[in-house]
Design a protein around this motif. Structure first.
Motif, PDB file in Angstrom:
ATOM      1  N   VAL A 121       0.836  -1.204   0.000  1.00  0.00           N
ATOM      2  CA  VAL A 121       0.000   0.000   0.000  1.00  0.00           C
ATOM      3  C   VAL A 121       0.872   1.257   0.000  1.00  0.00           C
ATOM      4  O   VAL A 121       2.017   1.238   0.475  1.00  0.00           O
ATOM      5  CB  VAL A 121      -0.941  -0.022   1.239  1.00  0.00           C
ATOM      6  CG1 VAL A 121      -0.176   0.269   2.529  1.00  0.00           C
ATOM      7  CG2 VAL A 121      -2.114   0.930   1.063  1.00  0.00           C
ATOM      8  N   CYS A 122       0.310   2.303  -0.529  1.00  0.00           N
ATOM      9  CA  CYS A 122       0.988   3.610  -0.521  1.00  0.00           C
ATOM     10  C   CYS A 122       1.392   3.980   0.909  1.00  0.00           C
ATOM     11  O   CYS A 122       0.606   3.852   1.839  1.00  0.00           O
ATOM     12  CB  CYS A 122       0.045   4.664  -1.091  1.00  0.00           C
ATOM     13  SG  CYS A 122       0.686   6.343  -0.981  1.00  0.00           S
ATOM     14  N   HIS A 123       2.629   4.449   1.052  1.00  0.00           N
ATOM     15  CA  HIS A 123       3.140   4.742   2.395  1.00  0.00           C
ATOM     16  C   HIS A 123       2.479   5.950   3.044  1.00  0.00           C
ATOM     17  O   HIS A 123       2.660   6.187   4.232  1.00  0.00           O
ATOM     18  CB  HIS A 123       4.666   4.939   2.357  1.00  0.00           C
ATOM     19  CG  HIS A 123       5.129   6.032   1.450  1.00  0.00           C
ATOM     20  ND1 HIS A 123       5.250   5.871   0.092  1.00  0.00           N
ATOM     21  CD2 HIS A 123       5.498   7.303   1.703  1.00  0.00           C
ATOM     22  CE1 HIS A 123       5.692   6.986  -0.448  1.00  0.00           C
ATOM     23  NE2 HIS A 123       5.839   7.871   0.511  1.00  0.00           N
ATOM     24  N   TYR A 124       1.698   6.695   2.282  1.00  0.00           N
ATOM     25  CA  TYR A 124       1.027   7.849   2.887  1.00  0.00           C
ATOM     26  C   TYR A 124      -0.248   7.474   3.637  1.00  0.00           C
ATOM     27  O   TYR A 124      -0.769   8.251   4.418  1.00  0.00           O
ATOM     28  CB  TYR A 124       0.676   8.890   1.816  1.00  0.00           C
ATOM     29  CG  TYR A 124       1.865   9.664   1.318  1.00  0.00           C
ATOM     30  CD1 TYR A 124       2.563  10.520   2.156  1.00  0.00           C
ATOM     31  CD2 TYR A 124       2.296   9.532  -0.004  1.00  0.00           C
ATOM     32  CE1 TYR A 124       3.664  11.227   1.704  1.00  0.00           C
ATOM     33  CE2 TYR A 124       3.389  10.233  -0.472  1.00  0.00           C
ATOM     34  CZ  TYR A 124       4.069  11.086   0.382  1.00  0.00           C
ATOM     35  OH  TYR A 124       5.156  11.781  -0.071  1.00  0.00           O
ATOM     36  N   ILE A 125      -0.782   6.292   3.398  1.00  0.00           N
ATOM     37  CA  ILE A 125      -2.085   5.958   3.979  1.00  0.00           C
ATOM     38  C   ILE A 125      -2.001   5.888   5.510  1.00  0.00           C
ATOM     39  O   ILE A 125      -0.963   5.524   6.073  1.00  0.00           O
ATOM     40  CB  ILE A 125      -2.607   4.610   3.406  1.00  0.00           C
ATOM     41  CG1 ILE A 125      -4.113   4.492   3.599  1.00  0.00           C
ATOM     42  CG2 ILE A 125      -1.870   3.437   4.033  1.00  0.00           C
ATOM     43  CD1 ILE A 125      -4.730   3.317   2.848  1.00  0.00           C
TER      44      ILE A 125
END
Ligand code: SF4
Ligand code: SF4
Length: 149
Positions: A51-55
């Motif tokens: 998953v995108c690390h910003y989530i």
């Protein structure tokens, strides 16, 4: 502004929704923030558990929603005119469901009235992912999953 309680999603086309209605369709499952692989020959899409690390891993929401495309240029901005691109979204996504003229699931917060039901139903990515800053890009095919279609 509050969202119309008269089940607007059942009688309003995606392209006719006002902003607050459109935004409320998102159940915050976080599945669209998973990295995907596309088979070049067939066009089939495969989801991974990366998953995108910003989530935000607890809420499964993006903490940088307004600036997300500056941060991640290929971050999706869903549009009612997407056509075939709705296939890039998981089959549980409200935008894809309504595009395909299908009903929302009972766990959708608009129906349950509870933002937790998407997590309780096992639909969200909460607790099930690896961050993309921890995974070697060359090994991402080892992360293909079958819990998102
Ligand atoms: S997959 Fe659809 S419902 Fe789930 S977070 Fe993304 S836009 Fe929202
Ligand atoms: S920038 Fe935000 S919305 Fe875009 S993929 Fe990352 S977490 Fe998801």
């Amino acid at each position: 502004m509050t969202v119309d309680v008269l089940n607007f999603w059942e009688n309003t086309a995606l392209e006719d929704m006002i902003h607050v209605q459109w935004e409320s369709l998102c159940d915050n499952c976080g599945r669209c923030c998973l990295h995907k692989l596309e088979d070049e020959d067939t066009g089939d899409i495969y989801f991974t558990d990366v998953v995108c690390h910003y989530i935000d891993e607890q809420s499964c929401q993006c903490p940088h929603y307004e600036a997300r495309q500056q941060l991640v240029p290929d971050c999706l901005t869903i549009d009612s005119n997407w056509g075939d691109k709705f296939n890039w979204l998981p089959s549980t996504c409200a935008y894809r469901l309504l595009h395909e003229k299908k009903p929302l699931f009972d766990w959708h917060p608009l129906i349950s009235g509870d933002v937790e039901t998407v997590h309780l139903a096992g639909i969200s990515v909460r607790g099930r992912t690896f961050s993309d800053d921890e995974v070697n890009e060359k090994e991402i095919d080892l992360h293909i999953i079958n819990w998102v279609k």
